[in-house]
Design a protein around this motif. Structure first.
Motif, short mmCIF file in Angstrom:
data_model
loop_
_atom_site.label_atom_id
_atom_site.label_comp_id
_atom_site.label_asym_id
_atom_site.label_seq_id
_atom_site.Cartn_x
_atom_site.Cartn_y
_atom_site.Cartn_z
N CYS A 16 0.83 -1.21 0.00
CA CYS A 16 0.00 0.00 0.00
C CYS A 16 0.87 1.26 0.00
CB CYS A 16 -0.93 0.00 1.21
SG CYS A 16 -2.22 -1.27 1.14
N ASN A 17 1.95 1.24 0.77
CA ASN A 17 2.85 2.39 0.80
C ASN A 17 3.45 2.66 -0.57
OD1 ASN A 17 2.39 2.87 3.46
ND2 ASN A 17 4.27 1.93 4.20
N ALA A 19 2.11 1.76 -3.43
CA ALA A 19 1.04 2.14 -4.36
C ALA A 19 0.74 3.62 -4.27
CB ALA A 19 -0.21 1.33 -4.06
N PHE A 20 0.76 4.18 -3.05
CA PHE A 20 0.41 5.58 -2.86
C PHE A 20 1.64 6.44 -2.57
CE2 PHE A 20 -3.32 3.08 -1.68
CZ PHE A 20 -4.26 3.62 -2.54
N LEU A 22 3.69 6.53 -0.19
CA LEU A 22 3.81 7.03 1.18
C LEU A 22 5.23 6.89 1.71
CD1 LEU A 22 0.51 5.57 2.68
CD2 LEU A 22 0.89 7.84 1.70
N MET A 140 -6.15 0.60 -7.82
CA MET A 140 -5.19 1.65 -7.47
C MET A 140 -3.92 1.06 -6.86
SD MET A 140 -7.76 4.53 -5.86
CE MET A 140 -6.40 5.60 -5.38
N THR A 141 -4.09 0.01 -6.03
CA THR A 141 -2.92 -0.61 -5.39
C THR A 141 -2.03 -1.31 -6.41
OG1 THR A 141 -4.19 -0.94 -3.36
CG2 THR A 141 -2.17 -2.21 -3.61
N GLY A 144 -0.58 1.31 -8.89
CA GLY A 144 0.49 2.10 -8.27
C GLY A 144 1.77 1.31 -8.11
#
Length: 322
Positions: A16-17, A19-20, A22, A140-141, A144
């Motif tokens: 997730c990190n 993908a976005f 972060l 999105m995940t 990304g």
């Protein structure tokens, strides 16, 4: 003062990190805490698998393994692919997963509309809404992460090929070198590297354009009918708008290249005559000349990035709006 980053945050970032993006926050906070007084030690170290010496060794090993009687049997593009194919295969897989999940979105939206119209009971609408949310999150995940892997593959290729790029001027004959100024040679080398990383970053997206374009349009036409033509027209218009901004960037890139060549040639002359400059105390005036050219170059780069940001925003936002 913040503690120096000893490990690249990207190495320990979750799916997730990545993908976005972060994982970039610790790097940003590290740089922000230092203000403008940045040093090389303030930056996070490279990921272990992106070590330039390791990548150059792998690339030269690939070339050596495919060399027979002193003649390399593969071109540089094939050698680069062999170097980064594992990352690119993962990126291809993830981007295709993202595309096929997005294909399901029209069905979820159509179901929600029919629930509002009273065709289906409310609990079907709740299921469709939850499914829509999950599909968007998965898309999105995976998308990304595909983009992140494409960038990573581009960085690997650039790090390895940089050695080849810097060897090119050495291999030129005197007659060939006479056709270019030093500024032009340096500019061409930097453009080669930038072209490599941009092409590799976009390859995984190019690979799914047919599916991404035709499959959703087919289902939208089947479900919604003629109103789909409005969205198609909007996307077609967006192509011309993005092409317009692309030509703007191309024009600015040519101007930027001219200024870069001028600055590189100027710096070369300064270094050759540095004793005379120091003897006559011309440092301030010479630095002002270089700074004036560099400021023009920075202004053009800023305009290019603005056009690119607008082009990218339209490219991603218009399909969703349509």
């Amino acid at each position: 003062m913040r503690e120096q980053l000893k490990v690249n945050p990207e190495e320990k970032a979750s799916i997730c990190n990545k993908a976005f993006f972060l994982w970039t926050f610790p790097i940003y906070n590290q740089l922000r805490s230092k203000g403008e007084a940045l040093e090389l030690s303030d930056l996070a170290p490279l990921p272990k698998d992106e070590d330039p010496e390791l990548l150059v060794k792998k690339l030269k090993g690939i070339i050596s393994n495919n060399t027979v009687d002193g003649v390399c049997q593969i071109d540089m593009g094939t050698a680069i692919w062999k170097l980064i194919h594992s990352d690119m295969k993962k990126a291809f897989f993830l981007i295709n997963v993202a595309v096929f999940t997005y294909v399901m979105i029209p069905f979820c939206l159509a179901t929600i509309v029919e629930v509002i119209d009273g065709t289906y009971p409310p609990h079907i609408g709740y299921i469709a809404a939850i499914t829509w949310f999950v599909i968007n999150f998965v898309g999105m995940t995976t998308g990304g992460n595909a983009w992140t892997m494409g960038i990573k593959a581009g960085r690997k290729a650039l790090a390895a090929v940089s050695v080849v790029l810097f060897e090119k001027p050495v291999l030129l004959s005197s007659k060939a070198r006479a056709q270019f100024t030093e500024g032009e040679v340096l500019n061409l080398m930097s453009m080669d590297g930038q072209t490599i990383i941009q092409f590799i970053m976009m390859t995984n997206i190019f690979s799914v354009i047919p599916v991404l374009l035709f499959v959703p349009l087919f289902f939208l036409c089947f479900i919604m009918g003629w109103p789909t033509l409005v969205g198609i027209g909007l996307m077609a218009l967006n192509v011309f708008v993005c092409d317009f901004y692309g030509k703007k960037v191309e024009t600015l890139q040519a101007r930027k290249n001219t200024l870069s060549e001028e600055r590189s040639s100027m710096l070369n002359e300064i270094f050759q005559g540095i004793r005379t400059i120091k003897l006559n105390a011309w440092e301030t005036s010479v630095a002002a000349r270089v700074k004036a050219v560099r400021n023009k170059e920075i202004n053009i780069i800023r305009q290019m990035n603005q056009y690119r940001a607008l082009q990218t925003s339209l490219s991603w936002a218009t399909p969703a709006l349509a």
